[in-house]
Design an enzyme around this catalytic site. Structure first.
Site, PDB file in Angstrom:
ATOM      1  N   CYS A 190       0.844  -1.203   0.000  1.00  0.00           N
ATOM      2  CA  CYS A 190       0.000   0.000   0.000  1.00  0.00           C
ATOM      3  C   CYS A 190       0.880   1.255   0.000  1.00  0.00           C
ATOM      4  O   CYS A 190       1.538   1.530  -0.981  1.00  0.00           O
ATOM      5  CB  CYS A 190      -0.964  -0.043   1.188  1.00  0.00           C
ATOM      6  SG  CYS A 190      -2.357   1.074   1.022  1.00  0.00           S
ATOM      7  N   HIS A 233      -3.527  -5.695   1.145  1.00  0.00           N
ATOM      8  CA  HIS A 233      -2.839  -5.876   2.415  1.00  0.00           C
ATOM      9  C   HIS A 233      -2.720  -7.345   2.802  1.00  0.00           C
ATOM     10  O   HIS A 233      -3.645  -7.892   3.403  1.00  0.00           O
ATOM     11  CB  HIS A 233      -3.592  -5.135   3.526  1.00  0.00           C
ATOM     12  CG  HIS A 233      -3.453  -3.656   3.467  1.00  0.00           C
ATOM     13  ND1 HIS A 233      -2.462  -2.982   4.145  1.00  0.00           N
ATOM     14  CD2 HIS A 233      -4.177  -2.719   2.809  1.00  0.00           C
ATOM     15  CE1 HIS A 233      -2.588  -1.680   3.908  1.00  0.00           C
ATOM     16  NE2 HIS A 233      -3.613  -1.488   3.099  1.00  0.00           N
ATOM     17  N   GLU A 261      -1.014  -8.536   5.211  1.00  0.00           N
ATOM     18  CA  GLU A 261      -0.999  -8.686   6.679  1.00  0.00           C
ATOM     19  C   GLU A 261      -2.410  -8.685   7.256  1.00  0.00           C
ATOM     20  O   GLU A 261      -2.614  -9.115   8.383  1.00  0.00           O
ATOM     21  CB  GLU A 261      -0.120  -7.602   7.313  1.00  0.00           C
ATOM     22  CG  GLU A 261      -0.779  -6.253   7.545  1.00  0.00           C
ATOM     23  CD  GLU A 261      -0.899  -5.394   6.281  1.00  0.00           C
ATOM     24  OE1 GLU A 261      -0.635  -5.901   5.170  1.00  0.00           O
ATOM     25  OE2 GLU A 261      -1.285  -4.209   6.410  1.00  0.00           O
TER      26      GLU A 261
END
Lengths: 232, 740
Positions: free
Chosen positions: A86, A203, A205
């Site tokens: 990002c 993302h 994560e």
């Protein structure tokens, strides 16, 4: 292997990345301060999402000049895996470590929702353990995520297999509806010429624990470990 | 010290003559011009709670889990496993009316700092919004600005916006409501406090520099909105900087971790004046402050400007003198200002010097404790007549058409276009994102615990019967938590009203508090803090005078012992039974159906039936926790028919249902407390039956999950209705049509 996660002022996914790598996956993680000048002892690096330095000039533009970025460039030049997520992706393009740029979403709005990407290349450490054509579910959350490069450059990236992820529907079909931000050719992530530096807008994560709805993101990190051990 | 004439000082403070006399009595003299301005802001309704304080004492505020109740920057409640949560809601209505983007953005920033001041890491935001009809351009413009402001600040500051609500009515056209809540996490033994202590301790100013923005903002929030003044008022709206806000969070948590901080408070409304006087008053000490040491970003600021500035992203700390450099270093590491501007004194006086001259010298409690009023309250004229109006006297509608109309209504329609503008996942705690009955967060540091969050309020109900309406809003919040399987821990509320100087408004205010209190007592949940916003009046108001509907908003947080046991709201499995848990009876009085079709509130909302509702809510919660049900969704705006449609759309499946007997509109769209639609495999019905019996809760099987449409049959008072079939695609098209 030891991971590093860079903390810029205004990063806000830094702690999330540390959580996944350290607590979920069990790796040693070094929290790298934006003013640090050395990345000694770090095998693979993550530039996390957020709003580094408020993103006030242009997303990632100020962070690209932070003291730590010289060391990041050196680490990348040595062939170590470097992942920009990002805002981290935006920083890597601003720093010239990845091609292209990220423009405002076509909707001109910040968008946060689940998304699907298709793996387009396994020639990066982050996808070495995956197969082209695989579909991963990972959320997006950004206002400036429309990937852009001139047509000739996009063609060259495609030719060289440097388009790593492309937005798709859950069945892997690349459609305009599946493209959340107006990225050219539905590009969600690209790699450096050598393949070891990768940036993507979704993302991973946030997709690394079953409780949060997807564990597909973890495969990117696992893939690196496999690649490094394999190269060992 | 300069002595103003009494007339000047009285005019400068801008308070009623009786307040000014009280200031003089407490001081034993006339205040000087700087002091007069400080009293003017601290004794404004926004800071002083003059009209509300006595009435608020009625609220239950304790439970074995409460570590800090109302009166601190935020309430704190123990979660268990050594952790606690801080929770607070606040309004930013007036600033958002004048400058929607910055008004909403600074509302978010302010509530984050309140939670941060308790030593907690902010981990979630909620917002409750009220706008005029969204088919009007002006209301849409305000809505778009507010949403962009919440997104602009919340996304960059890195705190996820996980839930909220949006309701519309003409009375909010010129006076929108923007209520924002923040949840934070803190170790139970590390809760920070705001009472200054230790004479000789350093007073440390930290964060952003001080400018001229937002001067008098609190006083501005205490007056009615005036269109002609809107331009001038814009200077009263503060400007937020989420980047600095993010740095302030990280730096403050690092500063608190040194263990050297004795007290901390954010500088919000009334800025340095509020922080110094409240911290000193709470600690029964004094403070000596030197304005020449305050970090400024403008030159030539006068003492009263520095004292009253509401520049954002600033904190005031009391720090052990010998350790102040360690604390200041934490802020400087993050690029923020940190300067010692004075010290705590044993003598309980607030002394401020500027340019070597004393400009303020007064007892801090005289500033911090505004007088308490005892306003007149009287029942609004025509209330009984309003209750007597027949809410069913609406043009006969085909119930299928009416259902689609309600799905299209902004109060019911999908808010996806809004919440997708918010980062609702940062922090990797969000298990249930916005769009469900309640948001669910997991606790990373204390697995498998989880927290569920919701905010609810219904001005329509309160416009008719504020006591019932407020109680029903509390029940609605508890019902939403039950759908997630969570047990209520605490409430924080925003009470949005017109002028308390109107007896009918104040009556509604007192009734509202009574309703909240009764419902919280029935549920055993404390109110740990909140905020009152009066003077929400503008052209177009529908209430007494030009006031908005009495609009209490209740934010509730609940605990899940095992976050993995939370369930969805949507029907999931073909063939599952659909069960209505709770009393099927609803009423059309002040319902969405009634209001949407008649354009004004008529009739009276349902009796909350607190005890029975509490049992039903407990039963639904237990059904989720025991894993008996595949889904649970509560029926709220638009009644059972709307809830069925929502459960179908959320699960992406149809259903076949026979509704209870009774008048068609009332059964389909009537609203009542604690009614749940659950789906479960047929073989679990016996277990649900046993659970319902144990709780003394009524239930009935309505039908089953499956098919491409919602198929409804009912035997009404005029014979059978239906089957009416609404294809999933048709409902979805209506429901997802909200343009913002």
């Amino acid at each position: 292997m030891t991971w590093g996660v860079v903390f810029f002022p205004g990063s806000n996914c830094d702690r999330d990345c540390v959580h996944v790598l350290r607590s979920v996956m069990g790796y040693p993680v070094v929290e790298v301060w934006h003013e640090d000048r050395s990345l000694d002892g770090i095998d693979a690096l993550v530039l996390p999402g957020g709003f580094s330095y408020g993103d006030y000039l242009r997303s990632g533009a100020i962070a690209a000049t932070a003291p730590v970025m010289r060391a990041v460039g050196e680490l990348a030049a040595r062939g170590a895996p470097v992942l920009g997520i990002c805002n981290g992706f935006q920083i890597l393009t601003e720093a010239g470590l990845l091609p292209g740029t990220l423009l405002h979403n076509a909707s001109l709005r910040f968008r946060c929702h689940p998304a699907w990407v298709r793996v387009e290349s396994d020639r990066t450490p982050f996808t070495a353990g995956l197969r082209p054509g695989m579909v991963l579910r990972m959320p997006v959350a950004h206002g400036e995520g429309a990937y852009f490069a001139p047509p000739a450059e996009v063609a060259a990236l495609e030719e060289a297999g440097r388009v790593v992820f492309r937005y798709c529907d859950p069945l892997g079909r690349v459609t305009p509806e599946a493209n959340p931000n107006g990225s050219v050719a539905g590009i969600a992530g690209v790699a450096s010429d050598a393949g070891n530096v990768v940036g993507l807008m979704p993302h991973p994560e946030r997709a690394s624990e079953g409780l949060l709805g997807s564990i597909d993101g973890r495969r990117l990190f696992e893939s690196v470990v496999g690649a490094l051990v394999g190269a060992g | 010290m300069t002595q103003a004439t009494a007339v000047d000082a009285a005019a400068l403070c801008g308070l009623p003559a009786s307040d000014y006399r009280e200031i003089c009595r407490r001081l034993g003299r006339d205040p000087n011009p700087v002091e007069a301005r400080m009293y003017g802001v601290m004794w404004s309704e926004h800071c002083g709670y003059k009209h509300s304080r006595a009435a608020l004492r009625r609220l239950p505020t304790s439970s074995p889990r409460v570590l800090t109740g109302p009166g601190e920057n935020a309430g704190v409640v123990s979660i268990g496993r050594g952790w606690a949560l801080a929770f607070k809601m606040e309004s930013h209505n007036h600033p958002s009316a004048v400058d929607p983007y910055n008004g909403a953005a600074t509302g978010v920033g302010g509530i984050i700092r309140d939670v941060l001041a308790m030593g907690a890491r902010p981990v979630a935001l909620l917002n409750s919004l009220r706008f005029g009809p969204l088919d009007e351009r002006r209301a849409r413009r305000i809505c778009a600005g507010v949403v962009a402001g919440i997104a602009g600040y919340g996304n960059a500051v890195g705190v996820p916006t996980v839930g909220g609500e949006l309701l519309t009515a003409a009375c909010y056209r010129d006076n929108p409501l923007v209520n924002v809540a923040c949840l934070g996490l803190v170790r139970a033994d590390q809760v920070a406090r705001s009472a200054a202590e230790g004479p000789g301790s350093a007073v440390l100013f930290a964060g952003a520099r001080t400018g001229r923005d937002g001067i008098g903002g609190a006083a501005f929030a205490s007056t009615e909105l005036d269109e002609g003044r809107a331009q001038a008022d814009r200077a009263s709206v503060q400007m937020g900087d989420p980047f600095t806000g993010k740095l302030l969070i990280e730096a403050t948590l690092e500063a608190l971790a040194t263990g050297a901080v004795l007290a901390i408070q954010d500088m919000g409304a009334a800025g340095l004046t509020c922080a110094t006087s409240e911290m000193a008053a709470r600690g029964r000490v004094g403070m000596a402050i030197d304005l020449d040491r305050v970090p400024l970003r403008e030159t030539g600021m006068r003492p009263e400007e520095i004292l009253l500035s509401e520049s954002q992203e600033r904190m005031l700390l009391v720090v052990r003198a010998e350790e102040v450099e360690r604390v200041a270093a934490a802020y400087r590491r993050w690029g923020l200002a940190a300067e010692v501007i004075g010290q705590v004194t044993a003598d309980p006086r607030l002394r401020v010097i500027s340019g070597g001259r004393t400009v303020v010298d007064l007892p801090p409690d005289t500033l911090a404790d505004a007088p308490v009023y005892d306003p007149l309250a009287s029942v609004p004229a025509g209330l009984e007549a309003l209750w007597g109006l027949d809410p069913a006297a609406v043009p006969a509608h085909d119930p299928g058409e009416a259902l689609l109309l309600l799905l299209r209504h902004p109060d019911v329609a999908s808010k996806r276009g809004i919440y997708e503008q918010y980062d609702h996942m940062v922090g990797v705690r969000t298990v249930t994102p916005p769009g469900s009955d309640a948001a669910v967060l997991r606790l990373i540091t204390a697995p498998p615990l989880g927290l569920a969050l919701t905010s609810d309020g219904n001005g329509r109900w309160c416009a008719s019967d504020p006591r019932r309406g407020a109680a029903l809003s509390v029940l609605e919040a508890a019902a939403n938590l039950a759908c997630a399987g969570a047990e209520p821990l605490a409430v924080t509320d925003c009470l949005n009203f017109g002028s308390p100087e109107r007896p009918d408004v104040f009556w509604a205010f007192r009734e509202t508090i009574e309703g909240i209190a009764e419902a919280c007592e029935a549920l055993g949940v404390p109110v740990i803090g909140g905020n009152v916003s009066f003077y929400n009046e503008a052209e177009g108001g529908e209430g007494p005078g030009r006031a908005i509907f009495p609009t209490p908003v209740v934010a509730m947080v609940g605990l899940l012992d095992d976050v993995a046991r939370t369930g969805p709201m949507g029907f999931t499995r073909e063939g599952d039974l659909i069960v209505l848990l709770g009393d099927p009876g609803g009423t059309l009085g002040a319902s969405l159906y009634q209001y949407a079709l008649q354009g004004e509130v008529r009739g009276r909302p349902a009796d909350p039936e607190l005890e029975r509702s509490a049992h039903t809510i407990a039963c639904a919660r237990e059904a989720v926790r025991a894993g008996l049900v595949a889904s649970v969704h509560d029926a709220s705006d638009g009644g059972i028919a709307v809830a069925l449609a929502e459960a179908c759309m959320a699960g992406g499946t149809g259903a076949s249902v026979t509704l209870p007997e009774g008048p068609v509109a009332e059964v389909w769209f009537g609203e009542g407390p604690a009614r749940f639609l659950a789906s479960l495999p047929p073989e679990r019905l016996d277990a649900l039956d046993e659970l319902a019996r144990r709780h003394g809760v009524h239930y009935r099987v309505l039908g089953h999950v499956g098919g491409p449409a919602l198929r409804l049959v009912q035997v009404g008072d005029a014979g059978p209705t239906g089957p009416i079939e609404l294809p999933l695609a048709q409902m979805t098209e209506a429901w997802e049509g909200l343009e913002v």
